[in-house]
Structures are given as C-alpha cells and as structure tokens.
Design a protein around this motif. Structure first.
Motif, short mmCIF file in Angstrom:
data_model
loop_
_atom_site.label_atom_id
_atom_site.label_comp_id
_atom_site.label_asym_id
_atom_site.label_seq_id
_atom_site.Cartn_x
_atom_site.Cartn_y
_atom_site.Cartn_z
N LEU A 1 0.86 -1.18 0.00
CA LEU A 1 0.00 0.00 0.00
C LEU A 1 0.90 1.23 0.00
CD1 LEU A 1 -2.85 1.35 0.48
CD2 LEU A 1 -2.36 1.10 2.93
N SER A 2 0.59 2.20 -0.84
CA SER A 2 1.44 3.39 -0.90
C SER A 2 1.32 4.22 0.37
CB SER A 2 1.10 4.25 -2.12
OG SER A 2 -0.09 4.99 -1.92
N ASN A 3 2.38 4.90 0.68
CA ASN A 3 2.37 5.85 1.78
C ASN A 3 1.82 7.19 1.30
OD1 ASN A 3 3.11 6.81 4.47
ND2 ASN A 3 4.63 8.04 3.40
N GLN A 4 2.11 7.55 0.07
CA GLN A 4 1.65 8.81 -0.50
C GLN A 4 0.16 8.74 -0.83
OE1 GLN A 4 4.59 10.59 -3.50
NE2 GLN A 4 5.10 8.41 -3.51
N GLU A 5 -0.47 9.92 -0.82
CA GLU A 5 -1.85 10.06 -1.24
C GLU A 5 -1.92 11.02 -2.42
OE1 GLU A 5 -3.65 11.41 2.45
OE2 GLU A 5 -4.44 9.40 2.80
N PHE A 6 -2.92 10.81 -3.28
CA PHE A 6 -3.05 11.59 -4.50
C PHE A 6 -4.50 11.98 -4.73
CE2 PHE A 6 0.20 8.38 -4.74
CZ PHE A 6 1.33 9.07 -5.20
N THR A 7 -4.73 13.18 -5.23
CA THR A 7 -6.06 13.51 -5.72
C THR A 7 -6.26 12.76 -7.03
OG1 THR A 7 -5.35 15.40 -7.07
CG2 THR A 7 -5.84 15.84 -4.72
N GLY A 8 -7.39 12.97 -7.67
CA GLY A 8 -7.64 12.33 -8.95
C GLY A 8 -6.83 12.91 -10.09
N ALA A 9 -6.13 14.01 -9.86
CA ALA A 9 -5.33 14.66 -10.90
C ALA A 9 -3.87 14.22 -10.77
CB ALA A 9 -5.44 16.17 -10.80
N ASP B 1 -19.78 2.45 -4.14
CA ASP B 1 -19.90 3.87 -4.48
C ASP B 1 -18.58 4.36 -5.08
OD1 ASP B 1 -18.39 3.65 -2.15
OD2 ASP B 1 -19.07 5.57 -1.37
N SER B 2 -18.53 5.63 -5.40
CA SER B 2 -17.29 6.27 -5.86
C SER B 2 -17.12 7.56 -5.08
CB SER B 2 -17.33 6.52 -7.36
OG SER B 2 -18.47 7.28 -7.72
N LYS B 3 -15.91 8.11 -5.11
CA LYS B 3 -15.59 9.26 -4.28
C LYS B 3 -15.18 10.47 -5.12
CE LYS B 3 -16.00 7.39 -0.12
NZ LYS B 3 -17.01 7.86 0.85
N ASN B 4 -15.38 11.67 -4.55
CA ASN B 4 -14.99 12.90 -5.23
C ASN B 4 -13.49 12.90 -5.51
OD1 ASN B 4 -17.62 13.70 -4.97
ND2 ASN B 4 -17.24 15.15 -3.31
N CYS B 5 -13.12 13.50 -6.64
CA CYS B 5 -11.74 13.44 -7.09
C CYS B 5 -10.82 14.43 -6.37
CB CYS B 5 -11.69 13.71 -8.59
SG CYS B 5 -12.57 12.46 -9.56
N ASP B 6 -11.38 15.32 -5.57
CA ASP B 6 -10.54 16.33 -4.93
C ASP B 6 -9.90 15.85 -3.63
OD1 ASP B 6 -13.07 16.26 -3.77
OD2 ASP B 6 -13.02 18.36 -3.17
N ASN B 7 -10.36 14.72 -3.09
CA ASN B 7 -9.79 14.22 -1.84
C ASN B 7 -8.68 13.21 -2.12
OD1 ASN B 7 -11.44 15.72 -0.10
ND2 ASN B 7 -13.10 14.22 -0.26
N PRO B 8 -7.52 13.35 -1.48
CA PRO B 8 -6.39 12.45 -1.73
C PRO B 8 -6.64 11.03 -1.24
CG PRO B 8 -5.65 14.48 -0.67
CD PRO B 8 -7.15 14.44 -0.56
N ARG B 9 -6.18 10.07 -2.03
CA ARG B 9 -6.26 8.66 -1.67
C ARG B 9 -4.98 7.94 -2.09
NH1 ARG B 9 -11.26 10.56 -2.71
NH2 ARG B 9 -12.69 10.23 -0.96
N ARG B 10 -4.81 6.73 -1.62
CA ARG B 10 -3.56 5.99 -1.84
C ARG B 10 -3.64 5.11 -3.09
NH1 ARG B 10 -0.59 5.36 3.84
NH2 ARG B 10 -1.82 6.83 5.04
N LEU B 11 -2.56 4.35 -3.31
CA LEU B 11 -2.47 3.41 -4.42
C LEU B 11 -2.05 2.04 -3.90
CD1 LEU B 11 -0.42 5.63 -6.91
CD2 LEU B 11 -2.88 5.15 -7.06
N TYR B 12 -2.42 1.00 -4.63
CA TYR B 12 -1.83 -0.32 -4.42
C TYR B 12 -0.68 -0.48 -5.41
CZ TYR B 12 -6.11 -1.79 -1.92
OH TYR B 12 -7.16 -1.92 -1.03
N CYS B 13 0.46 -0.96 -4.93
CA CYS B 13 1.65 -1.11 -5.76
C CYS B 13 2.02 -2.58 -5.90
CB CYS B 13 2.81 -0.32 -5.16
SG CYS B 13 2.47 1.46 -4.98
N PHE B 14 2.12 -3.06 -7.14
CA PHE B 14 2.41 -4.46 -7.43
C PHE B 14 3.76 -4.59 -8.15
CE2 PHE B 14 -1.92 -4.87 -6.38
CZ PHE B 14 -2.35 -6.20 -6.44
N GLN B 15 4.55 -5.53 -7.69
CA GLN B 15 5.81 -5.80 -8.38
C GLN B 15 5.53 -6.51 -9.69
OE1 GLN B 15 8.41 -8.50 -6.27
NE2 GLN B 15 10.22 -7.86 -7.40
N THR B 16 6.17 -6.05 -10.77
CA THR B 16 5.96 -6.64 -12.08
C THR B 16 7.23 -7.23 -12.68
OG1 THR B 16 6.34 -4.51 -13.18
CG2 THR B 16 4.05 -5.06 -12.58
#
Length: 204
Positions: free
Chosen positions: A37-45, A184-199
């Motif tokens: 799980l990422s430590n960083q959070e990102f908006t939808g942009a 449901d889905s969430k507004n794009c202005d609030n930051p959220r994390r990412l799942y990171c997978f080794q490839t």
C-alpha cells in the motif's frame, strides 16, 4: 547472486544471503511478487493526460519501492480508458502460478486465479516500510478481475481533481472484492492511496 541477470536466472539482486521477504533468494529464482500500500496520497489529478497519469502513478510506486530498498519494478493497480490494471501489469501471466506477498511476510493470494476469485488471504494494508494502515481509501477504478468496471469512474482518466467528478476506490483493510472496488465512488478532490504491485525482479 552477483547483481547480473544471467541465463537461467529469474532475478539477481546481488544477494548472498536469503531475505525471505524480497522475492529474490540467493539461488536467483523468484519465489513471489511483492505488493504494498502506498504511503503517499493523490487527488484524482495525477497528470495532465491519461497516459501520463498512469505513468505518474507507476512512478510513485517505483519511488516508494526504491526508498524501501525493494528489488525490481513496481506499478500501480490502477485502470482508466488508457488501460486496465490487468493488461498494464501483465498480471494474468506474471501471477499465474506465483504467490503475491506482503512486506509482512503474509501472502495475499497464491496465484492470479485466487486473487481475482477472492477473498484475499490477507488485506493489502502493509506499506513498503512494513507499517500498517487498514483503513486507507485507495484509488483503483478496477474490478477484482483487473479490468475497468462497466460504470467507469476514473476522475477523467486520473487527470482531474474536480469535486463534481468521481473515482472508484477500494479499502485497504478488506479481503472481499471491496479491497479493489466499493459500491460507491468518491470525489476526485480528496487524496487517496495506491496499491503497488511488483511486475519484474529487474529495475525499470
């Protein structure tokens, strides 16, 4: 290992002593792929255009992996009209018969079939630094099968932080399909994390 990928080797991180959690033992045959799980959070942009947005998400995962001294290449479990997570990660092939492993040492799935069928063996709530967050909201726009949902919601292909646009998300502490997509889905202005997978066991 000697740090050079030779014929017959799946990986080679230069390790002379096995580390059970890095996926690349001293015999240079990969045993599992890591997920965190990422430590960083990102908006939808995440970038100005859709292709760059997915690349930016991948770069964020790669940066966190490198900061944690993890071996290989990492990409975000993230989909949009520019591509599905399944295709972007070559997931069906890579994870076909190889376990997906957390930094804690726990498996989340023994193979691709188990990952998409669910439930997960363990929630994806462990970060690259081995800390835990089981309540994080995570941008995905991805079904458990790794594809874009029929009712896609991706913050305009991850290029917008407008609060009148939405993105699909999962929750890190969940092992049913809600790990990757909620009802449901969430507004794009609030930051959220990412799942990171080794490839890959090699650097990008």
């Amino acid at each position: 290992g000697d740090g050079m990928l030779d014929e017959g080797e799946v990986c080679d991180d230069g390790a002379q002593i096995d580390d059970a959690n890095d996926g690349c033992p001293s015999n240079c045959q990969g045993t599992h792929y890591l997920v965190f799980l990422s430590n960083q959070e990102f908006t939808g942009a995440m970038a100005a255009n859709g292709a760059a947005a997915l690349q930016a998400a991948d770069a964020a995962c790669q940066g966190e992996a490198e900061a944690a001294m993890l071996v290989g290449t990492y990409k975000a479990w993230l989909s949009s009209s520019e591509g599905s997570a399944k295709d972007r990660l070559n997931a069906k092939v890579l994870y076909g018969s190889v376990p997906l492993h957390l930094r804690s040492g726990d498996d989340i799935a023994n193979n691709w079939a188990q990952l998409i069928a669910g439930p997960l063996l363990h929630s994806i709530s462990v970060l690259a630094d081995k800390s835990v967050n089981s309540e994080a909201q995570v941008w995905t726009n991805t079904t458990p099968q790794g594809v874009v949902p029929e009712e896609s919601a991706s913050c305009s292909s991850w290029t917008s932080a407008k609060n009148n646009l939405n993105g699909h998300y999962g929750i890190s502490g969940i092992v049913d399909k809600g790990w990757t997509i909620q009802t449901d889905s969430k507004n794009c202005d609030n930051p959220r994390r990412l799942y990171c997978f080794q490839t890959s066991f090699s650097a990008p």
